[in-house]
Design a protein around this motif. Structure first.
Motif, short mmCIF file in Angstrom:
data_model
loop_
_atom_site.label_atom_id
_atom_site.label_comp_id
_atom_site.label_asym_id
_atom_site.label_seq_id
_atom_site.Cartn_x
_atom_site.Cartn_y
_atom_site.Cartn_z
N VAL A 127 -45.07 5.79 74.06
CA VAL A 127 -45.61 4.43 74.17
C VAL A 127 -45.52 3.92 75.60
CG1 VAL A 127 -45.27 2.03 73.46
CG2 VAL A 127 -45.09 3.85 71.76
N LYS A 128 -44.41 4.23 76.29
CA LYS A 128 -44.18 3.72 77.63
C LYS A 128 -45.26 4.13 78.62
CE LYS A 128 -41.02 7.58 78.57
NZ LYS A 128 -39.61 7.96 78.83
N TYR A 129 -45.93 5.24 78.36
CA TYR A 129 -46.94 5.74 79.29
C TYR A 129 -48.27 4.99 79.19
CZ TYR A 129 -43.70 9.68 79.63
OH TYR A 129 -42.58 10.47 79.82
N ILE A 130 -48.50 4.33 78.07
CA ILE A 130 -49.82 3.73 77.86
C ILE A 130 -49.77 2.24 77.52
CG2 ILE A 130 -50.88 5.91 77.18
CD1 ILE A 130 -50.68 4.98 74.25
N ILE A 131 -48.58 1.65 77.49
CA ILE A 131 -48.44 0.27 77.05
C ILE A 131 -49.28 -0.70 77.89
CG2 ILE A 131 -46.38 -0.14 78.47
CD1 ILE A 131 -47.17 -1.62 74.96
N ASP A 132 -49.44 -0.40 79.17
CA ASP A 132 -50.21 -1.29 80.05
C ASP A 132 -51.66 -0.82 80.21
OD1 ASP A 132 -49.43 1.00 81.40
OD2 ASP A 132 -49.22 -0.01 83.34
N LYS A 133 -52.06 0.17 79.45
CA LYS A 133 -53.41 0.71 79.57
C LYS A 133 -54.25 0.50 78.30
CE LYS A 133 -51.97 4.31 82.83
NZ LYS A 133 -50.62 3.74 83.04
N VAL A 134 -53.59 0.18 77.21
CA VAL A 134 -54.27 0.08 75.91
C VAL A 134 -54.39 -1.38 75.51
CG1 VAL A 134 -53.99 0.59 73.45
CG2 VAL A 134 -53.55 2.37 75.15
N SER A 135 -55.58 -1.77 75.09
CA SER A 135 -55.80 -3.16 74.68
C SER A 135 -55.57 -3.39 73.19
CB SER A 135 -57.22 -3.61 75.05
OG SER A 135 -58.20 -2.74 74.48
N ILE B 93 -43.30 -0.46 70.64
CA ILE B 93 -44.41 -1.13 71.32
C ILE B 93 -43.97 -2.53 71.75
CG2 ILE B 93 -46.73 -2.10 71.02
CD1 ILE B 93 -47.30 0.22 69.07
N ASN B 94 -43.25 -3.22 70.89
CA ASN B 94 -42.75 -4.56 71.23
C ASN B 94 -41.80 -4.51 72.43
OD1 ASN B 94 -42.26 -7.49 70.36
ND2 ASN B 94 -40.18 -6.66 70.39
N LYS B 95 -40.93 -3.52 72.42
CA LYS B 95 -39.96 -3.36 73.51
C LYS B 95 -40.66 -3.11 74.84
CE LYS B 95 -36.60 0.09 75.11
NZ LYS B 95 -35.91 1.36 74.75
N ARG B 96 -41.61 -2.19 74.85
CA ARG B 96 -42.31 -1.86 76.10
C ARG B 96 -43.21 -3.01 76.54
NH1 ARG B 96 -39.29 2.11 78.33
NH2 ARG B 96 -38.80 3.68 76.75
N ALA B 97 -43.81 -3.71 75.60
CA ALA B 97 -44.63 -4.87 75.96
C ALA B 97 -43.77 -5.95 76.60
CB ALA B 97 -45.34 -5.41 74.72
N SER B 98 -42.59 -6.15 76.06
CA SER B 98 -41.67 -7.13 76.63
C SER B 98 -41.30 -6.78 78.06
CB SER B 98 -40.41 -7.22 75.76
OG SER B 98 -39.47 -8.11 76.31
N GLN B 99 -41.08 -5.50 78.31
CA GLN B 99 -40.73 -5.06 79.67
C GLN B 99 -41.86 -5.34 80.66
OE1 GLN B 99 -39.76 -0.93 79.05
NE2 GLN B 99 -37.67 -1.38 78.34
N HIS B 100 -43.10 -5.31 80.19
CA HIS B 100 -44.26 -5.57 81.04
C HIS B 100 -44.70 -7.04 80.98
CE1 HIS B 100 -45.56 -1.48 82.38
NE2 HIS B 100 -44.78 -1.12 81.38
N ASP C 238 -41.61 -10.48 68.96
CA ASP C 238 -42.38 -11.59 69.55
C ASP C 238 -43.31 -11.16 70.68
OD1 ASP C 238 -40.31 -11.03 71.25
OD2 ASP C 238 -39.52 -13.07 71.35
N ASN C 239 -43.39 -9.87 70.97
CA ASN C 239 -44.38 -9.39 71.94
C ASN C 239 -45.50 -8.61 71.26
OD1 ASN C 239 -41.83 -9.78 73.82
ND2 ASN C 239 -43.65 -9.73 75.13
N LEU C 240 -45.60 -8.77 69.94
CA LEU C 240 -46.70 -8.17 69.19
C LEU C 240 -47.64 -9.26 68.68
CD1 LEU C 240 -45.04 -5.48 66.88
CD2 LEU C 240 -45.95 -5.20 69.19
N ARG C 241 -48.93 -8.89 68.57
CA ARG C 241 -49.90 -9.72 67.87
C ARG C 241 -50.56 -8.84 66.81
NH1 ARG C 241 -51.89 -12.66 73.18
NH2 ARG C 241 -52.93 -10.65 73.50
#
Length: 245
Positions: A93-101, A115-122, A161-164
């Motif tokens: 997940v960490k490799y694509i979290i900022d690339k996938v919409s 996914i929530n964890k990595r989104a929070s980091q970004h 809280d970083n998921l929709r």
């Protein structure tokens, strides 16, 4: 390049015409809004993808992390959404979290948590669909579509809280596996679950945002039928780019 890949443009015109016709002909109770096309780009090179983008494709679906990373910098990404539609290992997940919409195939709390964890980091919100195994097939991943398990699963994500949560995704059985009346029941069932999720809003009043408006069902072989039964997102690969080698 246009002459080399002109067949993609021709296929795209045919697909759009079929999508529009299926939209017009569906019953009002299955009208879930305008249908979005996701071009499935597994094994498709960046040049072919960019040609499709030049013809108006604005969503692509990748199913392999390594393949997405190899193509990413070669893609014309202005106004291009990239969906991840395959099975996703948590350690990737960490490799694509900022690339996938949009992550279309979330099927476990562990994956949602990562996914929530990595989104929070970004410092971003990650949009996801819940993958539903509508027929309970052992060979497929996804949340069992029976007995309210989809509702239970969505409730289990309430503190991320970083998921929709944007909707549902399913992979219907391949053509020939079920009788026609059984296939129609499958598409009808996923639409019932979709409407149920919309009406309940899954009682998610905690941290996770829930806005159920996407039903991703239907691929090259069955997208017209899926639209007839309420799908508003179809994932089309071979009908657009040709059979995979």
């Amino acid at each position: 390049m246009a002459s080399d890949y002109s067949y993609i443009g021709e296929n795209l015109d045919i697909i759009r015409e079929k999508i529009n016709k299926a939209e017009r002909n569906r019953d009002n109770k299955y009208n879930s809004g305008k249908v979005k096309l996701v071009a499935v780009t597994k094994t498709v090179g960046a040049e072919k993808i960019n040609f499709a983008v030049s013809r108006g494709v604005n969503l692509i679906g990748e199913s392999r992390v390594q393949e997405l990373l190899a193509k990413y910098d070669k893609l014309d990404r202005d106004n291009l959404g990239i969906h991840f539609i395959g099975s996703l290992q948590t350690n990737k997940v960490k490799y694509i979290i900022d690339k996938v919409s949009l992550f279309q195939s979330v099927n476990s709390v562990r994956l949602a948590e990562e996914i929530n964890k990595r989104a929070s980091q970004h410092n971003i919100k990650a949009d996801i669909l819940i993958e539903v195994n509508i027929c309970g097939e052992e060979s497929k991943t996804g949340i069992d579509g029976n007995g309210g398990r989809v509702t239970e699963f969505i409730k289990s994500l309430k503190d991320f809280d970083n998921l929709r949560i944007k909707g549902l995704m399913t992979i219907p059985p391949p053509p020939g596996k079920l009788e026609e009346n059984e296939i129609l029941k499958v598409f009808g069932r996923i639409h019932e679950i979709f409407l149920d999720m919309q009406s309940k809003k899954t009682d998610n009043t905690d941290n996770t945002e829930t806005d159920i408006n996407i039903l991703s069902a239907g691929m090259s072989e069955d997208f017209e039928r899926a639209i007839a039964f309420g799908s508003n997102m179809v994932r089309i690969g071979s009908a657009l780019f040709g059979k995979r080698l």
